[in-house]
Design an enzyme around this catalytic site. Structure first.
Site, PDB file in Angstrom:
ATOM      1  N   GLY A 174      65.075  32.557  56.302  1.00 24.48           N
ATOM      2  CA  GLY A 174      65.589  33.796  55.720  1.00 24.48           C
ATOM      3  C   GLY A 174      67.079  33.974  55.925  1.00 24.48           C
ATOM      4  O   GLY A 174      67.743  34.667  55.137  1.00 24.48           O
ATOM      5  N   ALA A 182      82.617  24.727  23.005  1.00 27.41           N
ATOM      6  CA  ALA A 182      83.396  24.846  24.237  1.00 27.41           C
ATOM      7  C   ALA A 182      84.692  25.618  23.978  1.00 27.41           C
ATOM      8  O   ALA A 182      85.180  26.342  24.847  1.00 27.41           O
ATOM      9  CB  ALA A 182      83.690  23.472  24.816  1.00 27.41           C
TER      10      ALA A 182
HETATM   11  C1  HXC Z   1      62.875  32.762  67.956  1.00 23.69           C
HETATM   12  C2  HXC Z   1      64.376  31.051  68.153  1.00 23.69           C
HETATM   13  C3  HXC Z   1      64.312  30.802  66.770  1.00 23.69           C
HETATM   14  C4  HXC Z   1      63.460  31.626  65.995  1.00 23.69           C
HETATM   15  C5  HXC Z   1      65.688  29.401  67.628  1.00 23.69           C
HETATM   16  N1  HXC Z   1      65.231  30.152  68.637  1.00 23.69           N
HETATM   17  N2  HXC Z   1      65.137  29.776  66.476  1.00 23.69           N
HETATM   18  N3  HXC Z   1      63.673  32.019  68.739  1.00 23.69           N
HETATM   19  N4  HXC Z   1      62.776  32.598  66.627  1.00 23.69           N
HETATM   20  N5  HXC Z   1      63.371  31.492  64.673  1.00 23.69           N
HETATM   21  C6  HXC Z   1      65.606  30.081  70.058  1.00 23.69           C
HETATM   22  C7  HXC Z   1      65.060  28.871  70.763  1.00 23.69           C
HETATM   23  O1  HXC Z   1      63.789  29.126  71.226  1.00 23.69           O
HETATM   24  C8  HXC Z   1      66.073  28.703  71.888  1.00 23.69           C
HETATM   25  O2  HXC Z   1      65.800  29.665  72.865  1.00 23.69           O
HETATM   26  C9  HXC Z   1      67.362  29.130  71.244  1.00 23.69           C
HETATM   27  O3  HXC Z   1      67.008  29.924  70.110  1.00 23.69           O
HETATM   28  C10 HXC Z   1      68.189  27.961  70.763  1.00 23.69           C
HETATM   29  O4  HXC Z   1      67.372  27.122  69.960  1.00 23.69           O
HETATM   30  P1  HXC Z   1      67.311  25.544  70.145  1.00 23.69           P
HETATM   31  O5  HXC Z   1      66.151  25.062  69.361  1.00 23.69           O
HETATM   32  O6  HXC Z   1      67.356  25.207  71.614  1.00 23.69           O
HETATM   33  O7  HXC Z   1      68.684  25.116  69.516  1.00 23.69           O
HETATM   34  P2  HXC Z   1      69.034  23.873  68.604  1.00 23.69           P
HETATM   35  O8  HXC Z   1      68.467  22.627  69.209  1.00 23.69           O
HETATM   36  O9  HXC Z   1      70.497  23.942  68.386  1.00 23.69           O
HETATM   37  O10 HXC Z   1      68.257  24.111  67.220  1.00 23.69           O
HETATM   38  C11 HXC Z   1      68.558  25.230  66.416  1.00 23.69           C
HETATM   39  C12 HXC Z   1      67.550  25.367  65.235  1.00 23.69           C
HETATM   40  C13 HXC Z   1      66.106  25.352  65.806  1.00 23.69           C
HETATM   41  C14 HXC Z   1      67.743  24.182  64.281  1.00 23.69           C
HETATM   42  C15 HXC Z   1      67.873  26.650  64.515  1.00 23.69           C
HETATM   43  O11 HXC Z   1      66.034  26.302  66.895  1.00 23.69           O
HETATM   44  C16 HXC Z   1      65.078  25.706  64.787  1.00 23.69           C
HETATM   45  O12 HXC Z   1      64.700  24.847  63.986  1.00 23.69           O
HETATM   46  N6  HXC Z   1      64.638  26.965  64.792  1.00 23.69           N
HETATM   47  C17 HXC Z   1      63.599  27.416  63.859  1.00 23.69           C
HETATM   48  C18 HXC Z   1      64.178  27.453  62.482  1.00 23.69           C
HETATM   49  C19 HXC Z   1      63.250  27.972  61.445  1.00 23.69           C
HETATM   50  O13 HXC Z   1      62.385  27.258  60.931  1.00 23.69           O
HETATM   51  N7  HXC Z   1      63.393  29.256  61.100  1.00 23.69           N
HETATM   52  C20 HXC Z   1      62.686  29.806  60.025  1.00 23.69           C
HETATM   53  C21 HXC Z   1      61.956  30.977  60.477  1.00 23.69           C
HETATM   54  S1  HXC Z   1      61.023  31.544  59.068  1.00 23.69           S
HETATM   55  P3  HXC Z   1      66.215  29.476  74.402  1.00 23.69           P
HETATM   56  O14 HXC Z   1      65.546  30.603  75.090  1.00 23.69           O
HETATM   57  O15 HXC Z   1      65.714  28.135  74.809  1.00 23.69           O
HETATM   58  O16 HXC Z   1      67.700  29.566  74.456  1.00 23.69           O
HETATM   59  C22 HXC Z   1      62.066  32.532  58.187  1.00 23.69           C
HETATM   60  C23 HXC Z   1      61.385  33.081  56.989  1.00 23.69           C
HETATM   61  C24 HXC Z   1      62.118  34.211  56.403  1.00 23.69           C
HETATM   62  O17 HXC Z   1      63.184  32.749  58.480  1.00 23.69           O
HETATM   63  C25 HXC Z   1      61.901  34.171  54.927  1.00 23.69           C
HETATM   64  C26 HXC Z   1      62.624  35.245  54.228  1.00 23.69           C
HETATM   65  C27 HXC Z   1      62.809  34.917  52.776  1.00 23.69           C
END
Ligand code: HXC
Length: 515
Positions: free
Chosen positions: A170, A404
């Site tokens: 999102g 164009a």
């Molecule tokens: C809760 C999250 C989070 C999330 C990251 N964190 N994403 N916490 N919800 N969506 C937290 C991790 O747990 C971690 O916490 C800290 O943030 C840093 O993340 P890391 O994974 O350690 O960092 P990094 O290796 O740099 O990777 C970053 C990342 C990865 C690529 C963004 O975290 C990731 O893939 N996150 C999920 C991405 C995702 O799929 N999001 C989509 C959600 S669905 P700590 O406590 O260890 O510091 C969505 C739908 C909405 O958004 C649709 C609307 C149209």
């Protein structure tokens, strides 16, 4: 009171620390600034007023009950850029990955509401893991509330997105609804379904930078409007670029003193090659018209057969649209049509006159383009120019053929001024194509078909491939010496500076839907 103030300071220090020193160091090691450092780079010194610093989540599930999330992962407030007020948010990746929960979203919405109520630009600095997984549908609802506000504010206040880290799920769609997306190479990514995506052809996992980095979005998808090698350059450029925009759609962009163009206008006479088959760099023409150092190019690496951007002419901000003969001969295709249409609509919403420099042989032919929807995408250009009520001026430099010609801000679509250089060729199609159709039998039956073909091409060129047929019909206002182009545009801009069509047409202002 002393004890209360000590408590306040203790709380404030905890908020300012974000996710802690370790996570901040990790952020720095990746070449990224923290959320607050970014605000410092963006805003005038000591101009930031924070709103909602003590807000935190209400989540109780998945271990969240005892978890403190500083400022709920986003710093929000208002400040000034070169003395002009802006509303901002800056997501804090060190606090739960800048993920968006219910309160995080409420804070952003409050800033958006204030920006709209006060008719000020809204700037979002994005560095987020997307919807906070622990908060479920409350997080999803938060995005919905933001998207709705982005759309309501579209075309009313400038909305700028900085992508300074991962933007997942999102987190990508709010930026995509804004006017300009600025992205940092190396550390920023935007993806909906990644980062672990499998290439359907090779079966290998696609690297997250390759999938959704600044290069991919700056050159392939067109999601990013401008890319930068690092955050320092991005924020310096953003501060400068804000000076080219009005604060809202009822305001005009700020004027400055003009500066001479980088290329001596005298040289404009020498840039168009003698042969119609040779290309040249349209950027040189732009540099011979606009104030030196004023050009802000948008989508520089995407659909490179067209150039769009903002610039100043004699201190006044204009939107520039041009064909680029260096790539695909400057023809219009699916992507360049979207690029041009969106830019014209963006300029129209923010009272920025549009200058169009034309040298295009027509639409790119081929099955890919037809099936890719060149009719649908090309129609957006026709719509955007016809709809725009800001002053519109076009200069035909060389080729302007067929649809164009019409699409590139012709008088027929409402150009307020349309001029041409003596080298202009305005016709239904190029001489070769036209003669092959019209004189097919004559050429085939000739003793020397090639000689006959050349003779007919020559005749056609003399008759139609010049600006005078169009000028005699009133479709071109004047044929001008190339070196006078800047002066002619300045004079016409001055004459059009009080254009009232905006009000006379009875049209309502429009948003800037992402085309
Ligand atoms: C809760 C999250 C989070 C999330 C990251 N964190 N994403 N916490 N919800 N969506 C937290 C991790 O747990 C971690 O916490 C800290 O943030 C840093 O993340 P890391 O994974 O350690 O960092 P990094 O290796 O740099 O990777 C970053 C990342 C990865 C690529 C963004 O975290 C990731 O893939 N996150 C999920 C991405 C995702 O799929 N999001 C989509 C959600 S669905 P700590 O406590 O260890 O510091 C969505 C739908 C909405 O958004 C649709 C609307 C149209």
């Amino acid at each position: 009171m002393d004890e209360l103030l000590r408590d306040l300071n203790r709380r404030r220090r905890r908020v300012l620390a974000g996710g802690g020193e370790k996570r901040a160091a990790k952020q720095h090691a990746k070449g990224k600034y923290t959320a607050r450092e970014r605000l410092h780079l963006l805003l005038d010194e000591d101009s930031f007023t924070e709103i909602g610093e003590f807000a935190t989540h209400r989540s109780r599930d998945f271990g969240m009950a005892d978890r403190e999330v500083a400022a709920d992962g986003v710093v929000t407030g208002h400040g000034r850029v070169n003395g002009r007020p802006v509303y901002v948010y800056s997501q804090d990746f060190t606090s739960m990955g800048g993920s968006l929960g219910e309160v995080h979203a409420q804070k952003i919405c409050r800033i958006m509401d204030l920006a709209l109520q006060n008719a000020c630009p809204f700037i979002g600095i994005n560095d987020s893991g997307g919807a906070r997984i622990q908060e479920g549908v409350d997080a999803l609802n938060g995005y919905g509330e933001i998207f709705r506000r982005n759309t309501q504010a579209s075309g009313v206040i400038p909305q700028i997105s900085v992508i300074a880290g991962p933007c997942a799920g999102g987190a990508t769609y709010s930026p995509a609804l804004t006017d300009l997306v600025l992205m940092v190479s190396g550390s920023a990514q935007m993806f909906i379904t990644g980062p672990a995506v499998i290439n359907s052809v090779t079966g290998e996992e696609v690297d997250s930078q390759e999938l959704g980095g600044a290069e991919a979005h700056g050159s392939k998808s067109g999601v990013a409007h401008v890319t930068y090698p690092d955050e320092d350059q991005l924020f310096a450029d953003l501060r400068w670029m804000m000076g080219l925009l009005p604060s809202n759609n009822e305001d005009n962009p700020p004027c400055t003193d003009g500066t001479a163009p980088a290329v001596d206008p005298q040289h404009l006479r020498e840039i168009i090659p003698g042969s119609p088959y040779k290309s040249y760099d349209m950027q040189l023409i732009i540099d011979g018209i606009v104030d030196d150092g004023s050009f802000f190019e948008i989508h520089a690496e995407f659909a490179t057969n067209a150039i769009v951007g903002l610039a100043r002419i004699d201190g006044r901000v204009v939107g520039v649209v041009a064909n680029q003969p260096r790539f695909l001969a400057g023809c219009l295709d699916v992507d360049s049509s979207d690029k041009i249409a969106r830019h014209v609509r963006f300029c129209d919403t923010f009272n920025i006159p549009v200058i169009t420099l034309v040298d295009t042989p027509g639409y790119l032919p081929g099955v890919d383009q037809e099936h890719g929807g060149i009719i649908r995408h090309g129609a957006k250009v026709l719509y955007a120019y016809s709809e725009a009520t800001v002053p519109k001026m076009s200069v035909v430099l060389r080729k302007a053929y067929g649809g164009a010609y019409l699409a590139m801000c012709s008088r027929s679509l409402g150009a307020d001024a349309a001029v041409a250089w003596p080298s202009a060729e305005i016709a239904v199609m190029g001489p070769e194509g036209a003669c092959n159709i019209v004189f097919r039998r004559e050429i085939a039956e000739a003793e020397d078909p090639e000689a006959m073909r050349n003779k007919k091409i020559d005749q056609y060129r003399k008759k139609f491939a010049n600006p005078y047929v169009a000028a005699s019909g009133g479709y071109i206002d004047s044929v001008i010496d190339p070196r006078d182009t800047r002066r002619e545009l300045v004079d016409r801009l001055t004459a059009l500076s009080d254009k009232r069509a905006r009000y006379a047409s009875g049209r309502h202002p429009h948003g800037n839907i992402p085309l």
